[in-house]
Each structure stands twice: as structure tokens, then as C-alpha cells.
Scaffold this motif. Structure first.
Motif, PDB file in Angstrom:
ATOM      1  N   PHE A 304       0.836  -1.199   0.000  1.00 27.55           N
ATOM      2  CA  PHE A 304       0.000   0.000   0.000  1.00 27.55           C
ATOM      3  C   PHE A 304       0.869   1.247   0.000  1.00 27.55           C
ATOM      4  O   PHE A 304       1.204   1.774  -1.048  1.00 27.55           O
ATOM      5  CB  PHE A 304      -0.972  -0.015   1.177  1.00 27.55           C
ATOM      6  N   LEU A 305       1.307   1.752   1.145  1.00 23.23           N
ATOM      7  CA  LEU A 305       2.278   2.828   1.201  1.00 23.23           C
ATOM      8  C   LEU A 305       3.662   2.248   1.478  1.00 23.23           C
ATOM      9  O   LEU A 305       3.797   1.354   2.312  1.00 23.23           O
ATOM     10  CB  LEU A 305       1.918   3.829   2.307  1.00 23.23           C
ATOM     11  N   PRO A 306       4.705   2.752   0.823  1.00 24.02           N
ATOM     12  CA  PRO A 306       6.045   2.186   1.005  1.00 24.02           C
ATOM     13  C   PRO A 306       6.711   2.721   2.272  1.00 24.02           C
ATOM     14  O   PRO A 306       7.844   3.232   2.231  1.00 24.02           O
ATOM     15  CB  PRO A 306       6.773   2.657  -0.261  1.00 24.02           C
ATOM     16  N   LEU A 307       6.034   2.590   3.402  1.00 24.12           N
ATOM     17  CA  LEU A 307       6.488   3.206   4.642  1.00 24.12           C
ATOM     18  C   LEU A 307       6.397   2.230   5.798  1.00 24.12           C
ATOM     19  O   LEU A 307       5.536   1.346   5.817  1.00 24.12           O
ATOM     20  CB  LEU A 307       5.626   4.433   4.993  1.00 24.12           C
ATOM     21  N   ARG A 308       7.274   2.390   6.766  1.00 18.93           N
ATOM     22  CA  ARG A 308       7.163   1.723   8.060  1.00 18.93           C
ATOM     23  C   ARG A 308       7.422   2.743   9.158  1.00 18.93           C
ATOM     24  O   ARG A 308       8.271   3.633   9.001  1.00 18.93           O
ATOM     25  CB  ARG A 308       8.183   0.586   8.194  1.00 18.93           C
ATOM     26  N   PHE A 309       6.696   2.568  10.260  1.00 21.46           N
ATOM     27  CA  PHE A 309       6.954   3.364  11.453  1.00 21.46           C
ATOM     28  C   PHE A 309       6.869   2.444  12.665  1.00 21.46           C
ATOM     29  O   PHE A 309       5.930   1.654  12.801  1.00 21.46           O
ATOM     30  CB  PHE A 309       5.958   4.524  11.581  1.00 21.46           C
ATOM     31  N   ASN A 310       7.858   2.547  13.522  1.00 21.04           N
ATOM     32  CA  ASN A 310       7.942   1.732  14.740  1.00 21.04           C
ATOM     33  C   ASN A 310       7.898   0.237  14.426  1.00 21.04           C
ATOM     34  O   ASN A 310       7.371  -0.563  15.207  1.00 21.04           O
ATOM     35  CB  ASN A 310       6.825   2.102  15.720  1.00 21.04           C
ATOM     36  N   SER A 311       8.420  -0.143  13.279  1.00 18.36           N
ATOM     37  CA  SER A 311       8.549  -1.547  12.903  1.00 18.36           C
ATOM     38  C   SER A 311       9.670  -1.652  11.875  1.00 18.36           C
ATOM     39  O   SER A 311      10.080  -0.651  11.280  1.00 18.36           O
ATOM     40  CB  SER A 311       7.244  -2.103  12.321  1.00 18.36           C
ATOM     41  N   PHE A 312      10.163  -2.850  11.675  1.00 16.36           N
ATOM     42  CA  PHE A 312      11.212  -3.074  10.684  1.00 16.36           C
ATOM     43  C   PHE A 312      10.909  -4.347   9.916  1.00 16.36           C
ATOM     44  O   PHE A 312      10.177  -5.226  10.393  1.00 16.36           O
ATOM     45  CB  PHE A 312      12.592  -3.163  11.344  1.00 16.36           C
TER      46      PHE A 312
END
Length: 325
Positions: A304-312
Motif C-alpha cells: 500500500f504505502l512504502p512506509l514503516r513506522f515503529n517496525s522493521f
């Protein structure tokens, strides 16, 4: 001396149950009908309820322009793919499989961010395993153009895998039947509601791989769990959503992905949305369902979005150990 050939060998005929050609054909036809009819309705989860407004927002807004700093931070996080090593203590593991190493790669979404393949290759550098399992979502949307790009990237990834007993694979909800032939041509053995048996030193482990149960569930998936031979059994499933059924069928280990560990999480790694209909508590990491141990990988890629936050992202090396009582 171990022979770590450039291309993992296929599972030998003596190590697996013969395929039921009629069952495989029926599975493929059922899946093809769903694919031709378009994606089934999004499950009624938080992600499902937010899907339409989020899609409209992304199409109408330049996210990179409006939130440039946050966006690129999220992209950097998405490319933070790590090798996670984990020992699993398992009741009933046959002695010959004590120390057996299972390399798990899932949710690569190789066409979402072009750099993902390179990050996975970095994780695989120097890693030697006994078996590699891949549990789906190799590309992003399943269309022909995406499938061609996915296969090209998969060729690089599979070429770097060192797995003595080969590669077993399942499909995810983003995957099309178009990937079946290329996956097997690259050296993977696709399991579509099927079981293979691995042998070592006279001991046996049965591995059952299901088609995706999030979008493409059929009664054949549950039947495959029931049909697995007695003994130590491992389930390979794209999603945790049938974990309770596998535990009831007597499986000892359940290896899965799908959730991306939430991908966008609250501080501390708590997922905001998991895109699961059930078993949401199994959205990330190690868990137990009855007597069955499960592990949900955060996956190597993003969707969906090519992003991660507070995860890897992760590639996982699971070492199976006999439980010590």
C-alpha cells in the motif's frame, strides 16, 4: 563437507507425498475464478474500513510533497530489513531434526520498493539453512506486468538462498496463478493445500503448505490440515487466520506472515491495523495457540504505502530445538 550449491535442489521424490493432479487442477480452477472476478471484499477490519478513504487520499494528494520529511523517514524505515535469528523449543521434534534451520522469507512485495531485493540479499549473505520456506506476497498486485518484474527480482533472491533441502513456497493474497510456473522453474516447490515429508536419519517431519486463507480460502485448506500424516507437523500459511484450526489438527509449528507486523505501529511496536479477520493477537512475533507454537514474520517488504513506522522488515532464521523438560 556441506555442498551449498548456487541453486537449492528440489525436494526429492522420496521426501514427499506424490501430488494429486486432480486436486491441484481443482485448486487452480477455483483460484482462477476468484482472480477473474476481482479481489473479494476487504475484511471488516480497521484496515478494511479505512481502505477506501485512504486510497482516495493517496490518489488525490502528493504525500511526498505534503509530508516530505515524514514520508522519507518512513521509506528509510521500510528499507531497514534485518536478519532475525530465533531458536524455537518444540515438543515432539524428532531427534534428527534438533538444530534444523528453517529460513523464512515472506511478504517481499518486491515491486513496491526496488531496493527491497538488495536489502534481502544483504540479509542472506553468509546464511546457510537446511530448508527455506517462502509464504507469499512476492509482488504487489498480481497483474502481468507486476508478475514479470516480481519474477526478475525473485530470480536474484532465490539465487542467493543456501538451503540443503530446497525451497517450499505458498501463495499470498497479492499473488496470482501466473507466479506458480516461474516459482517452480526457479527451484521452489509450491504447496497448494499439500503436504511434503522430509526425512533425516530415519526421522520424519511433515510440512503442509496452504493457499492463502485471507482472500482465497477454500474447504481444501482445512482438509489439507486434516490429511497431514501423523507425526511432527509444520504448517506454512500466508496468514495466521487459520491458526486455531491448525492447532486443533495437531500441528506443532505454524510459520506465517501477511500482517507486516502492522507496518505502521504505535511506539513500542503495537500495530494500528493488522488486516486480520481473526487471531489478531498473532499479528507479530512468537506466539502459542494451544499446544502449537507460531511465528508471524514482519515480512521483508511493504504494501500500500512504502512506509514503516515503529517496525522493521525481516528475514527470519528459525532453528528448531527439542524442548528440554
Amino acid at each position: 563437507m556441506n555442498d551449498w550449491g548456487r541453486k537449492p535442489r528440489a525436494i526429492a521424490p522420496g521426501e514427499r507425498r506424490e501430488r494429486d493432479g486432480g486436486a491441484r487442477a481443482a485448486w487452480a480452477e477455483g483460484r482462477r475464478r476468484i482472480e477473474r472476478g476481482g479481489a473479494p471484499p476487504m475484511p471488516k477490519t480497521l484496515f478494511g474500513r479505512c481502505w477506501r478513504p485512504l486510497r482516495v487520499f493517496v490518489r488525490r494528494a502528493d504525500v511526498a510533497r505534503l509530508m516530505r520529511g515524514l514520508y522519507w523517514r518512513g521509506v528509510r524505515n521500510a528499507l531497514d530489513v534485518r536478519l532475525v535469528r530465533l531458536d524455537l523449543a518444540l515438543d515432539g521434534l524428532p531427534p534428527a531434526f534438533d538444530g534444523y534451520r528453517v529460513l523464512h522469507i515472506t511478504d517481499t512485495h518486491l515491486t513496491r520498493l526496488d531496493e527491497t531485493a538488495a536489502r534481502i540479499l544483504a540479509c542472506l549473505d553468509g546464511v546457510e539453512a537446511d530448508l527455506c520456506v517462502m509464504t507469499g506476497d512476492y509482488g504487489d498486485d498480481g497483474r502481468r506486468r507486476d508478475a514479470d518484474r516480481t519474477v526478475a527480482a525473485l530470480r536474484r533472491v532465490i539465487g542467493a538462498i543456501r538451503a540443503r533441502d530446497g525451497i517450499l513456497a505458498t501463495l499470498g493474497n497479492h499473488d496470482s496463478l501466473r507466479l506458480v510456473a516461474p516459482l517452480e522453474a526457479l527451484g521452489a516447490r509450491l504447496l497448494a493445500n499439500e503436504t511434503v515429508t522430509l526425512e533425516r536419519g530415519g526421522d520424519r517431519v511433515h510440512v503442509t503448505g496452504l493457499d492463502d486463507v485471507h482472500y482465497f480460502y477454500s474447504a481444501a485448506a482445512s482438509a489439507a490440515l486434516d490429511a497431514a500424516p501423523d507425526g511432527f507437523r509444520i504448517a506454512l500459511v500466508h496468514s495466521p487466520e487459520i491458526a486455531g484450526r491448525a492447532a486443533a489438527a495437531g500441528f506443532a509449528l505454524y510459520v506465517t506472515g501477511h500482517t507486516h507486523g502492522g507496518q505502521v505501529c504505535l511506539p513500542g511496536g503495537r500495530p494500528i491495523a493488522t488486516n486480520l479477520r481473526r487471531h489478531r493477537r498473532f499479528a507479530s512475533g512468537l506466539w502459542r495457540c494451544g499446544d502449537m507454537v507460531g511465528y508471524t514474520s514482519r515480512g521483508a517488504g511493504v504494501s500500500f504505502l512504502p512506509l514503516r513506522f515503529n517496525s522493521f522488515g525481516e528475514v527470519t532464521l528459525l532453528t528448531l530445538r527439542r524442548a528440554r523438560r
